[in-house]
Design an enzyme around this catalytic site. Structure first.
Site, short mmCIF file in Angstrom:
data_model
loop_
_atom_site.label_atom_id
_atom_site.label_comp_id
_atom_site.label_asym_id
_atom_site.label_seq_id
_atom_site.Cartn_x
_atom_site.Cartn_y
_atom_site.Cartn_z
N GLU A 4 0.83 -1.21 0.00
CA GLU A 4 0.00 0.00 0.00
C GLU A 4 0.87 1.27 0.00
O GLU A 4 0.37 2.35 -0.31
CB GLU A 4 -0.92 0.02 1.22
CG GLU A 4 -2.08 -0.96 1.12
CD GLU A 4 -3.06 -0.58 0.01
OE1 GLU A 4 -3.42 0.59 -0.08
OE2 GLU A 4 -3.43 -1.47 -0.77
N LYS B 107 1.93 3.99 6.97
CA LYS B 107 3.03 3.02 6.87
C LYS B 107 4.26 3.66 6.23
O LYS B 107 5.40 3.36 6.58
CB LYS B 107 2.58 1.79 6.08
CG LYS B 107 1.76 0.83 6.91
CD LYS B 107 2.64 0.13 7.92
CE LYS B 107 1.93 -0.93 8.71
NZ LYS B 107 2.82 -1.69 9.59
#
Ligand code: G4F
Length: 327
Positions: free
Chosen positions: A131, A157
Site C-alpha cells: 500500500e 506506513k
C-alpha cells in the site's frame, strides 16, 4: 536462547511468527491490548490454540502507552523486535483515517525510541506494505519503485518506514523492512475478501443454499500465504545487512479467480452464489499491485512455497472444519 518481541502477536501474522520463532528455539514475548489478552484467557480468539500463547510471555501494553512500553523494553534485553501491530484496513475514506495515521506513526516512533535507548543492538523489523506504493508507475514493483500511497493506511506506513530508515541511517540501528503484499490464511480476519469468500463457500456448501455479496470481481491482487511471509520476516532480520525487501509472489489473481477456487473446491458454481453490491466497491482501485521478490530470493534465499489454489483450498477446508464443529 534468543529473545524476540512481537507487537500484534494476537493477529494473523503475529500468531504464525510466534509459532515459527518458538520452533526455532526463541523465547517469544508478545505485546497485545488488554482485551486481546482477555480473549486469549477466555479462549475467545477463533481457532487459536491457547497452548501456543501459553508458551509465550504476553504483556498487556498498548502501543500508545509510552511509559509502559519504556518500562517493558528497559527490563528485557531483546535480540529482535518484530513490529507488526497496526490498524490495517484499507477500505476506508481518507477522512476517516485520522486514528490510523496517528496511531501507526506514533507507535512506531515510541518503539524505536525505547529500543534505541535501552538495547541499540536489538534488530528491528518493520512491517511495510505494498500500500506504500499506492499507484505505481511500473509492474511488477521492486524496492526502487517510488512510493505514492493512496490510503490512510499506506500513508501511515510510509511515514513509519521513513522513521525506521532514519533510525537505520542516523543512529546505526539494524532495521529491516519487509514490503509485504497481500498475505492470507485461515486466520485472516473475515472483513478481508479472501476470508469472506472462503467462509461463504464453506457455509453455502454445508447449508446447501445461500448467496454472498461482493464488490469489484475484476479487482486483482498479488495474494500469498501468510506462513510463508513470516519466514521472510525472520530471514530479513537475520540477513547480514539491514535492508528493504519486497515480499510477494509476483502473480496476480482476480476476486473472480478467488471465487472460482473456493466454490469449485466444494463442488459449487460460484456464479450461482455471488452477487455484486456497489457498497463493497472501492473508489480508489487503481493499478493492481504486483511485487517482484527477486531481491529477497537472490540475497536471502526466500521464495513463496504455497500456490494460490492450495492456499484457498486450505482456507476453505479450515472454515468447513470450524463450521462443522459448530464454531
Ligand atoms: O481483502 P482486501 O480488503 O485487502 P486490501 O485492501 O488489498 O488490503 C490488504 O492487503 C494490503 C497489502 O498487503 C495490506 F496493506 C492491507 O493491510 C490488507 O492486508 O481487498 C482486496 C481486493 C480489493 O481490490 C477490493 O476492492 O478485493 C476487492 N474486493 C471486492 N469485493 C473486496 C470485496 N474487498 C473486501 N474487503 N470486501 C469485498 O466484498
Amino acid at each position: 536462547m534468543k529473545k524476540a518481541l512481537i507487537t500484534g502477536i494476537t493477529g494473523q501474522d503475529g500468531f504464525y511468527l510466534a509459532e515459527y520463532l518458538l520452533g526455532l528455539g526463541y523465547e517469544v514475548h508478545g505485546l497485545a491490548r488488554q482485551t486481546g489478552l482477555e480473549h486469549i484467557k477466555s479462549n475467545l480468539l477463533q481457532d487459536v490454540p491457547p497452548e501456543l500463547y501459553q508458551r509465550c510471555h504476553l504483556h498487556a501494553v498498548n502501543l500508545d502507552n509510552f511509559p509502559g512500553l519504556y518500562r517493558l523494553i528497559s527490563r528485557t534485553p531483546f535480540d529482535e523486535c518484530y513490529h507488526l501491530a497496526a490498524s490495517s484496513f484499507v477500505g476506508e475514506r481518507l477522512a476517516d483515517g485520522y486514528q490510523t495515521i496517528q496511531n501507526n506513526i506514533a507507535s512506531t516512533h515510541y518503539l524505536l525510541a525505547a529500543i534505541q535507548e535501552f538495547h541499540p543492538g536489538c534488530r528491528f523489523y518493520f512491517a511495510g506494505t505494498s500500500e506504500m506504493f499506492g499507484r505505481p508507475g511500473h509492474t511488477p514493483q521492486s524496492e526502487d519503485e517510488p512510493f505514492m500511497p493512496r490510503s490512510a493506511y499506506g500513508i501511515s506506513k510510509l511515514a513509519g518506514y521513513h522513521l525506521v530508515r532514519n533510525y537505520r541511517e542516523s543512529h546505526g540501528m539494524f532495521c529491516g523492512v519487509g514490503i509485504l503484499y497481500n498475505h492470507e490464511s485461515p486466520r485472516r480476519r473475515p472483513e478481508f475478501v479472501t476470508r469472506k469468500i472462503t467462509m461463504a463457500a464453506a457455509r453455502i456448501s454445508l447449508e446447501g443454499r445461500g448467496k454472498i455479496q461482493l464488490g469489484n470481481l475484476e479487482a486483482r491482487r498479488d495474494w500469498g500465504y501468510a506462513p510463508d511471509y513470516v519466514r521472510a520476516m525472520h530471514a530479513i532480520l537475520n540477513h547480514d545487512k539491514p535492508e528493504d525487501f519486497v515480499v510477494a509472489t509476483g502473480v496476480l489473481h482476480s476476486v473472480a479467480d478467488l471465487c472460482e477456487a473456493a466454490f469449485s473446491h466444494v463442488g459449487l458454481d460460484w456464479k450461482a452464489h455471488v452477487e455484486t453490491n456497489p457498497a463493497f466497491y472501492r473508489t480508489e482501485e487503481g493499478i493492481p499491485l504486483c511485487g517482484s521478490a527477486e531481491k529477497i530470493e537472490r540475497e536471502v534465499g526466500w521464495k513463496p512455497t504455497t500456490p494460490f489454489q492450495e492456499m484457498v483450498h486450505r482456507m476453505v477446508d479450515a472454515d468447513l472444519a470450524r463450521l462443522s464443529a459448530g464454531r
